[in-house]
Design an enzyme around this catalytic site. Sequence first.
Site, PDB file in Angstrom:
ATOM      1  CG  MET A 192     -11.514   2.822   1.664  1.00 25.88           C
ATOM      2  SD  MET A 192      -9.979   2.839   2.612  1.00 25.88           S
ATOM      3  CE  MET A 192      -8.818   2.943   1.259  1.00 25.88           C
ATOM      4  CG  HIS A 201      -3.734  -1.727  -1.736  1.00 23.62           C
ATOM      5  ND1 HIS A 201      -4.819  -2.519  -2.061  1.00 23.62           N
ATOM      6  CD2 HIS A 201      -4.150  -0.935  -0.725  1.00 23.62           C
ATOM      7  CE1 HIS A 201      -5.839  -2.226  -1.270  1.00 23.62           C
ATOM      8  NE2 HIS A 201      -5.463  -1.250  -0.446  1.00 23.62           N
ATOM      9  CG  ASP A 219      -5.165   2.246   0.696  1.00 24.61           C
ATOM     10  OD1 ASP A 219      -6.073   1.400   0.593  1.00 24.61           O
ATOM     11  OD2 ASP A 219      -4.022   1.978   1.121  1.00 24.61           O
ATOM     12  CG  HIS A 242      -9.175  -0.194  -0.772  1.00 30.71           C
ATOM     13  ND1 HIS A 242      -8.574  -0.408   0.451  1.00 30.71           N
ATOM     14  CD2 HIS A 242     -10.512  -0.232  -0.531  1.00 30.71           C
ATOM     15  CE1 HIS A 242      -9.495  -0.558   1.384  1.00 30.71           C
ATOM     16  NE2 HIS A 242     -10.686  -0.438   0.822  1.00 30.71           N
ATOM     17  CB  SER A 258      -0.899   0.024   1.238  1.00 35.21           C
ATOM     18  OG  SER A 258      -1.441   1.324   1.383  1.00 35.21           O
ATOM     19  CG  MET A 262     -11.537  -3.215   4.855  1.00 34.10           C
ATOM     20  SD  MET A 262     -10.035  -2.818   3.939  1.00 34.10           S
ATOM     21  CE  MET A 262      -9.107  -1.877   5.174  1.00 34.10           C
ATOM     22  CG  ASP A 309      -6.083  -3.099   3.014  1.00 35.18           C
ATOM     23  OD1 ASP A 309      -5.038  -2.799   3.611  1.00 35.18           O
ATOM     24  OD2 ASP A 309      -6.734  -2.286   2.313  1.00 35.18           O
ATOM     25  CG  MET A 329      -8.843   6.823   2.107  1.00 34.13           C
ATOM     26  SD  MET A 329      -8.170   6.816   3.768  1.00 34.13           S
ATOM     27  CE  MET A 329      -7.138   5.338   3.696  1.00 34.13           C
TER      28      MET A 329
END
Length: 214
Positions: free
Chosen positions: A65, A30, A32, A63, A7, A136, A174, A34
């Site tokens: 979010m 990966h 992330d 990913h 990540s 998660m 994760d 957000m």
Amino acid sequence: MIKIAPSILSADFANLERDIQRIAGADYVHVDVMDGMFVPNITIGIPVVAAIRKVTELPLDVHLMIVEPVRYVEQFCDAGADLVTVHVEADTPENIRAALEKIHAKGKRAGIVLKPGTPAEAALEYLDMVDLVLVMTVEPGFGGQKFMEDMMPKVAALRRFIDARGSDCELEVDGGVAPDTCRTCIDAGADVLVAGSAIYKAADIPGRIAQLRG
Ligand code: DX5
Ligand code: ZN
């Protein structure tokens, strides 16, 4: 072989290209994303995914979010994502299905993510239309949190659901994955491990990636 997805949330954002080259021995990058709404943090978005795309051949595991991910999945695909995952909690089942369909229509792999409080059974209605399920093992929002060992029965249940279908859907974990927690994830049936701080804090990053493969 177990796949490792470092990540980049734990990378140095001022030296992102360098820190992506440092994980060249991994299987996925990966990313992330957000939005400050689905989770109480804001990270990176579409332009950064496009920039990363130019500096690595590794598949990008994005990913999301974010609330109502159906609004943005096509833009992340166009920016160069190879796999886009959406949280089942982020919208209605109809809109989650629409998001998965849009990702596939772009020729990319699609996955769903379950927060710690969401049961394994919540994945069932999507299993026939996903390439990956992500469990998660921390509350999403931040790197460097403590691994939730009590998620392992959920990973094992999903392994059974996937195997019962004879599906090649991948099962990813994760949050808090490190040398002392990777084995339990693998034993529960995970085949892709995300790790942020455990990789970027390591003195020997290729060695740490190899170690996490179990
Ligand atoms: C958390 C993110 C994770 C995070 C993992 O919301 O989805 O990918 O970066 O970081 P570590 O491995 O440090 O728990
Ligand atoms: Zn993540």
